[in-house]
Write an enzyme that holds these catalytic residues in place. Structure first.
Site, PDB file in Angstrom:
ATOM      1  CB  SER A  43     153.120  -5.315  23.356  1.00  0.00           C
ATOM      2  OG  SER A  43     153.155  -3.961  22.926  1.00  0.00           O
ATOM      3  CG  ASP A 189     159.108  -3.195  16.955  1.00  0.00           C
ATOM      4  OD1 ASP A 189     159.886  -2.526  17.663  1.00  0.00           O
ATOM      5  OD2 ASP A 189     158.238  -3.939  17.435  1.00  0.00           O
ATOM      6  CG  HIS A 192     157.225  -3.694  20.978  1.00  0.00           C
ATOM      7  ND1 HIS A 192     156.847  -3.656  19.653  1.00  0.00           N
ATOM      8  CD2 HIS A 192     156.096  -3.770  21.713  1.00  0.00           C
ATOM      9  CE1 HIS A 192     155.525  -3.721  19.586  1.00  0.00           C
ATOM     10  NE2 HIS A 192     155.048  -3.785  20.815  1.00  0.00           N
TER      11      HIS A 192
END
Length: 221
Positions: A43, A189, A192
């Site tokens: 990701s 979060d 990321h």
């Protein structure tokens, strides 16, 4: 009487001009083709939760092209991938004709607490296979969360440099350098990179990528 302003006349003249230019220029050589660089990761390279065009691959391509480098950056990031998953999809995710590959995997291994020895075996197999194809490789390092304990950190953190050295690949110490744990550059979060965080990553890794592409260009037949 035909007229230069006639659409048909203009098309014929343009076609003739292009054909003449192509004949003069001759066939396109390997040095004229854009380098193909694959961002093979999870990701962090896939642009998780970011708008189109704001992920790592497109921003890296833009930065390289701004530097005058003729390069296409291919996004081969899959969110959630571990090193094992990356190894399983390597053959169809990374084109055999790519000139260079950034390998960015391992973050999900440590987040899941998977054994470092498994990550090492998988990364070793990935880099060995890419180097066996003759592709230039940059291994992007990752650091284990310190709450996993000193023994885990000691086993995990050195993997990337050691795998790179074993196969004559390049090594970038920490993919998230300057971004990790910084709320200015991460999504809510806390894991990321935000769009601003991606810009920081690209700026910091750019010198290593330039060196990677220089080797890839030199290795072309």
């Amino acid at each position: 009487m035909s007229d230069l302003r006639s659409p048909t006349r203009r098309v014929v003249l343009a076609a003739a001009s292009l054909a003449g230019a192509a004949a003069f220029a001759g066939p396109v050589g390997a040095e004229d083709r854009p380098l193909r660089l694959v961002a093979f990761g999870d990701s962090l390279t896939a642009g998780y939760a970011l708008p189109p065009g704001r992920g790592f691959a497109p921003r890296l391509e833009a930065a390289l092209r701004k530097d005058g480098l003729h390069v296409d950056v291919i996004d081969a990031g899959v969110s959630g991938d571990t090193t094992d998953m990356g190894l399983a999809r390597l053959e169809w995710s990374v084109p055999a004709d790519a000139d260079a590959v950034i390998v960015e995997l391992g973050a999900n291994d440590c987040l899941r607490g998977l054994p470092p020895a498994e990550a090492r075996r998988n990364l070793d197999a990935i880099v060995a296979r890419l180097r066996g194809r003759g592709q230039q490789v940059l291994v992007a390092g990752m650091l284990a969360p310190r709450n996993l304990g000193a023994a885990y950190v000691a086993a995990f953190d050195p993997i990337f440099a050691e795998v790179a050295a074993a196969h004559g690949a390049s090594h970038y110490p920490f993919f998230l350098e300057g971004v990790a744990m910084n709320p200015d550059y991460t999504l809510p979060d806390g894991l990321h990179p935000s769009a601003r965080g991606v810009e920081v990553i690209v700026e910091r890794i750019l010198p290593a990528v330039r060196d990677l592409l220089a080797r890839a260009r030199a290795a072309r037949p």
